[in-house]
Design a protein around this motif. Structure first.
Motif, PDB file in Angstrom:
ATOM      1  N   PRO A 210       1.016  -1.256  -0.045  1.00 14.71           N
ATOM      2  CA  PRO A 210      -0.052  -0.085  -0.017  1.00 14.71           C
ATOM      3  C   PRO A 210       0.748   1.162  -0.061  1.00 14.71           C
ATOM      4  O   PRO A 210       2.172   1.134   0.376  1.00 14.71           O
ATOM      5  CB  PRO A 210      -0.875  -0.242   1.345  1.00 14.71           C
ATOM      6  CG  PRO A 210       0.178  -1.055   2.175  1.00 14.71           C
ATOM      7  CD  PRO A 210       0.787  -2.139   1.390  1.00 14.71           C
ATOM      8  N   TYR A 211       0.226   2.489  -0.443  1.00 20.36           N
ATOM      9  CA  TYR A 211       1.045   3.608  -0.308  1.00 20.36           C
ATOM     10  C   TYR A 211       1.347   4.001   1.018  1.00 20.36           C
ATOM     11  O   TYR A 211       2.695   4.515   1.006  1.00 20.36           O
ATOM     12  CB  TYR A 211       0.172   4.706  -1.267  1.00 20.36           C
ATOM     13  CG  TYR A 211       1.040   5.938  -1.340  1.00 20.36           C
ATOM     14  CD1 TYR A 211       1.949   6.208  -2.326  1.00 20.36           C
ATOM     15  CD2 TYR A 211       0.974   7.276  -0.521  1.00 20.36           C
ATOM     16  CE1 TYR A 211       2.687   7.439  -2.697  1.00 20.36           C
ATOM     17  CE2 TYR A 211       1.731   8.196  -0.673  1.00 20.36           C
ATOM     18  CZ  TYR A 211       2.620   8.307  -1.656  1.00 20.36           C
ATOM     19  OH  TYR A 211       3.347   9.357  -1.806  1.00 20.36           O
ATOM     20  N   ALA A 212       0.430   3.910   1.937  1.00 21.11           N
ATOM     21  CA  ALA A 212       0.792   4.449   3.458  1.00 21.11           C
ATOM     22  C   ALA A 212      -0.387   3.546   4.307  1.00 21.11           C
ATOM     23  O   ALA A 212      -1.086   2.630   3.711  1.00 21.11           O
ATOM     24  CB  ALA A 212       0.604   5.743   3.403  1.00 21.11           C
ATOM     25  N   TYR A 223       4.103   6.926   6.966  1.00 21.59           N
ATOM     26  CA  TYR A 223       4.598   6.744   5.587  1.00 21.59           C
ATOM     27  C   TYR A 223       5.661   5.817   5.591  1.00 21.59           C
ATOM     28  O   TYR A 223       6.203   5.486   4.690  1.00 21.59           O
ATOM     29  CB  TYR A 223       4.902   7.969   5.129  1.00 21.59           C
ATOM     30  CG  TYR A 223       3.755   8.855   4.785  1.00 21.59           C
ATOM     31  CD1 TYR A 223       2.968   8.771   4.012  1.00 21.59           C
ATOM     32  CD2 TYR A 223       3.580   9.827   5.789  1.00 21.59           C
ATOM     33  CE1 TYR A 223       1.787   9.575   3.518  1.00 21.59           C
ATOM     34  CE2 TYR A 223       2.573  10.775   5.472  1.00 21.59           C
ATOM     35  CZ  TYR A 223       1.635  10.654   4.756  1.00 21.59           C
ATOM     36  OH  TYR A 223       0.696  11.512   4.358  1.00 21.59           O
ATOM     37  N   ILE A 224       6.296   5.598   6.949  1.00 21.75           N
ATOM     38  CA  ILE A 224       7.407   4.456   6.827  1.00 21.75           C
ATOM     39  C   ILE A 224       6.994   3.276   7.919  1.00 21.75           C
ATOM     40  O   ILE A 224       6.530   3.239   8.869  1.00 21.75           O
ATOM     41  CB  ILE A 224       8.606   5.127   7.708  1.00 21.75           C
ATOM     42  CG1 ILE A 224       9.060   6.443   7.251  1.00 21.75           C
ATOM     43  CG2 ILE A 224       9.552   4.177   7.844  1.00 21.75           C
ATOM     44  CD1 ILE A 224       9.898   6.500   5.761  1.00 21.75           C
ATOM     45  N   HIS A 237       9.676   6.635  -2.100  1.00 19.40           N
ATOM     46  CA  HIS A 237       9.705   8.069  -2.448  1.00 19.40           C
ATOM     47  C   HIS A 237      10.476   8.822  -1.625  1.00 19.40           C
ATOM     48  O   HIS A 237      11.374   9.783  -2.001  1.00 19.40           O
ATOM     49  CB  HIS A 237       8.347   8.506  -2.775  1.00 19.40           C
ATOM     50  CG  HIS A 237       7.427   8.007  -3.774  1.00 19.40           C
ATOM     51  ND1 HIS A 237       6.308   8.155  -3.715  1.00 19.40           N
ATOM     52  CD2 HIS A 237       7.850   7.041  -4.625  1.00 19.40           C
ATOM     53  CE1 HIS A 237       5.672   7.550  -4.729  1.00 19.40           C
ATOM     54  NE2 HIS A 237       6.903   6.556  -5.197  1.00 19.40           N
ATOM     55  N   ILE A 238      10.392   8.647  -0.350  1.00 22.48           N
ATOM     56  CA  ILE A 238      11.106   9.359   0.789  1.00 22.48           C
ATOM     57  C   ILE A 238      12.422   9.038   0.422  1.00 22.48           C
ATOM     58  O   ILE A 238      13.497   9.942   0.959  1.00 22.48           O
ATOM     59  CB  ILE A 238      10.650   9.244   2.066  1.00 22.48           C
ATOM     60  CG1 ILE A 238       9.138   9.882   2.352  1.00 22.48           C
ATOM     61  CG2 ILE A 238      11.411   9.829   3.319  1.00 22.48           C
ATOM     62  CD1 ILE A 238       8.418   9.397   3.242  1.00 22.48           C
ATOM     63  N   VAL A 239      12.803   7.740   0.525  1.00 24.89           N
ATOM     64  CA  VAL A 239      14.217   7.451   0.295  1.00 24.89           C
ATOM     65  C   VAL A 239      15.021   7.700  -0.732  1.00 24.89           C
ATOM     66  O   VAL A 239      15.887   8.325  -0.898  1.00 24.89           O
ATOM     67  CB  VAL A 239      14.525   5.703   0.578  1.00 24.89           C
ATOM     68  CG1 VAL A 239      15.861   5.174   0.094  1.00 24.89           C
ATOM     69  CG2 VAL A 239      13.834   5.413   1.777  1.00 24.89           C
ATOM     70  N   SER A 286      17.978   8.084  10.305  1.00 23.65           N
ATOM     71  CA  SER A 286      16.648   7.967  11.091  1.00 23.65           C
ATOM     72  C   SER A 286      15.520   7.122  10.567  1.00 23.65           C
ATOM     73  O   SER A 286      14.931   6.417  11.312  1.00 23.65           O
ATOM     74  CB  SER A 286      16.193   9.611  11.204  1.00 23.65           C
ATOM     75  OG  SER A 286      15.693   9.808  10.062  1.00 23.65           O
ATOM     76  N   VAL A 287      15.703   6.901   9.293  1.00 27.33           N
ATOM     77  CA  VAL A 287      14.591   5.894   8.719  1.00 27.33           C
ATOM     78  C   VAL A 287      15.003   4.799   9.057  1.00 27.33           C
ATOM     79  O   VAL A 287      14.316   3.751   9.387  1.00 27.33           O
ATOM     80  CB  VAL A 287      14.430   6.094   7.162  1.00 27.33           C
ATOM     81  CG1 VAL A 287      13.745   5.308   6.555  1.00 27.33           C
ATOM     82  CG2 VAL A 287      13.787   7.649   6.884  1.00 27.33           C
ATOM     83  N   PHE A 288      16.307   4.595   8.750  1.00 23.92           N
ATOM     84  CA  PHE A 288      16.858   3.227   9.028  1.00 23.92           C
ATOM     85  C   PHE A 288      16.669   2.857  10.471  1.00 23.92           C
ATOM     86  O   PHE A 288      16.385   1.606  10.953  1.00 23.92           O
ATOM     87  CB  PHE A 288      18.451   3.158   8.782  1.00 23.92           C
ATOM     88  CG  PHE A 288      19.212   1.837   8.955  1.00 23.92           C
ATOM     89  CD1 PHE A 288      19.215   0.770   7.820  1.00 23.92           C
ATOM     90  CD2 PHE A 288      19.915   1.566  10.074  1.00 23.92           C
ATOM     91  CE1 PHE A 288      19.812  -0.317   7.769  1.00 23.92           C
ATOM     92  CE2 PHE A 288      20.458   0.263  10.033  1.00 23.92           C
ATOM     93  CZ  PHE A 288      20.536  -0.732   9.263  1.00 23.92           C
ATOM     94  N   ARG A 289      16.979   3.830  11.703  1.00 21.72           N
ATOM     95  CA  ARG A 289      16.904   3.231  12.809  1.00 21.72           C
ATOM     96  C   ARG A 289      15.288   3.101  13.243  1.00 21.72           C
ATOM     97  O   ARG A 289      14.967   2.299  14.011  1.00 21.72           O
ATOM     98  CB  ARG A 289      17.285   4.607  13.949  1.00 21.72           C
ATOM     99  CG  ARG A 289      18.878   4.922  13.565  1.00 21.72           C
ATOM    100  CD  ARG A 289      19.338   6.113  14.448  1.00 21.72           C
ATOM    101  NE  ARG A 289      19.287   5.688  15.716  1.00 21.72           N
ATOM    102  CZ  ARG A 289      18.273   6.396  16.764  1.00 21.72           C
ATOM    103  NH1 ARG A 289      17.447   7.235  16.253  1.00 21.72           N
ATOM    104  NH2 ARG A 289      18.370   6.179  17.978  1.00 21.72           N
TER     105      ARG A 289
END
Length: 300
Positions: A210-212, A223-224, A237-239, A286-289
Motif C-alpha cells: 500500500p502507499y501508506a 509513511y514509514i 519516494h522518501i528514500v 533516522s529512517v534506518f533506525r
C-alpha cells in the motif's frame, strides 16, 4: 448431505456469474460460518464505497479480482475453494462479529474447523499482489492457482514512444550524432536509474504494498513501515529523495574541488554540499533506525 449439496450448488451458481461472490451478513453466516462445509472460502473484508476513502481497498480489490478470475477460468477449477467479499457497508454486522476494525483483510475459512492464525493474510508484510495472495492460498488450501493478468500495453507503448523520440532526434540532427556521446546526459540517466532501484521500486513492483497506512483508531498516517521486512510506496519516494539529496551534495563537493570558478563560489558550493550530505544522510539514518529497532548510531 442435502444441506451441503444445496450450499455448494448455490456457491457454484454465483461463482459462474461472478468470480468474487459478494456477501452480506446472512449469506456469510449461512454459507461460510455455519456447518456443514467441505470447501474453503477466501474472504476479503473491505470498504469500497467512495465515502470510505479507502484507496488501498480499491488497489487490493483489483489484485483480488485477478486472482479469483485466474482460478475461475482455469482448467483446474473445482468446488474445493471459493472467493468471496464482504463490504463494510453491506455487512457491518460481520465486521462486529469478527471484532474486525480494519480493511482490507483477507481470511481463509477452511473446510474443517475454525480459521487459525495462519489463515489471516499478513497484508503489511506480503503486500496484496495477486501472486503473493496465490502463494498464501496454496499454503493454506493446497490449491495452486496460476495467476494470469490481463494484457498490459503500457510497457510496449512506452517503448514505442521512446523509440519514436530517439528516431525523431536522429532525423532532426541528421548525421550529427554527437549528442549520443554526451557524458553528462548518460551520467544523469544512469543516476536516475540507480536512485530508483536503490529506493525499492522493484520491491514495490513485485510485492504491491500500500502507499501508506492509516491507523483506524487514531487516524494517524504512517509513511514509514515499522518493520525491516516490509515497506510502503511512500517510503520508497522518501528514500529516493534523501538519496538524491546526498548525491547532489557529493556532486557539489566534487565541483567545488575541481572547477575553475573563483574561490568565493567554490566555498559556497562546498558549504552547500556539506550541508546537503549531513542533512539528508542524517534523515536516511533516522529512517534506518525506525525500521531496525535498537540500532545505536546516528549521524547528528
Amino acid at each position: 448431505q442435502m444441506v451441503l449439496s444445496e450450499k455448494v450448488n448455490q456457491l457454484m451458481e454465483w461463482a459462474s456469474k461472478r468470480s468474487v461472490i459478494r456477501m452480506n451478513g446472512d449469506k456469510f453466516r449461512r454459507l461460510v460460518k455455519a456447518p456443514p462445509r467441505n470447501y474453503s472460502v477466501i474472504v476479503m473484508f473491505t470498504a469500497l464505497q467512495p465515502h470510505r476513502q479507502c484507496v488501498v481497498c480499491k488497489q487490493a480489490d483489483e489484485e483480488y479480482q485477478i486472482l479469483a478470475n485466474s482460478w475461475r477460468y482455469s482448467s483446474a477449477f473445482t468446488n474445493k475453494i471459493f472467493f468471496a467479499m464482504v463490504d463494510f457497508d453491506e455487512g457491518s454486522d460481520v465486521f462486529q462479529m469478527l471484532n474486525m476494525n480494519s480493511a482490507p483483510t483477507f481470511i481463509n475459512f477452511p473446510a474443517k474447523g475454525k480459521p487459525k492464525r495462519g489463515d489471516t493474510y499478513e497484508l503489511q508484510v506480503r503486500g496484496f499482489a495477486a501472486e503473493q495472495l496465490a502463494r498464501w492460498v496454496a499454503d493454506r488450501t493446497d490449491v495452486n492457482i496460476r495467476v494470469i493478468r490481463p494484457p498490459n500495453y503500457a510497457g510496449p507503448l512506452m517503448l514505442g514512444l521512446l523509440l519514436a523520440v530517439i528516431g525523431g532526434l536522429v532525423y532532426l540532427r541528421g548525421s550529427n550524432l554527437d549528442f549520443l556521446y554526451n557524458k553528462t546526459g548518460w551520467a544523469f540517466a544512469a543516476l536516475c536509474f540507480v536512485l530508483a532501484m536503490t529506493s525499492g521500486q522493484m520491491w514495490n513492483h513485485i510485492r504491491g504494498p500500500p502507499y501508506a497506512h492509516k491507523n483506524p483508531h487514531t487516524g494517524q498516517v504512517n509513511y514509514i513501515h515499522g518493520s525491516s521486512q516490509a515497506q510502503f510506496v511512500a517510503e520508497t519516494h522518501i528514500v529516493l529523495l534523501f538519496n538524491g539529496g546526498v548525491t547532489l551534495g557529493m556532486v557539489l563537493l566534487h565541483e567545488a574541488a575541481t572547477s575553475d570558478m573563483d574561490v568565493g563560489k567554490r566555498k559556497i558550493m562546498c558549504i552547500a554540499g556539506i550541508g546537503l550530505v549531513v542533512l539528508f544522510f542524517s534523515w536516511l539514518l533516522s529512517v534506518f533506525r525506525s525500521k531496525y529497532h535498537g540500532y545505536p548510531y546516528r549521524y547528528v
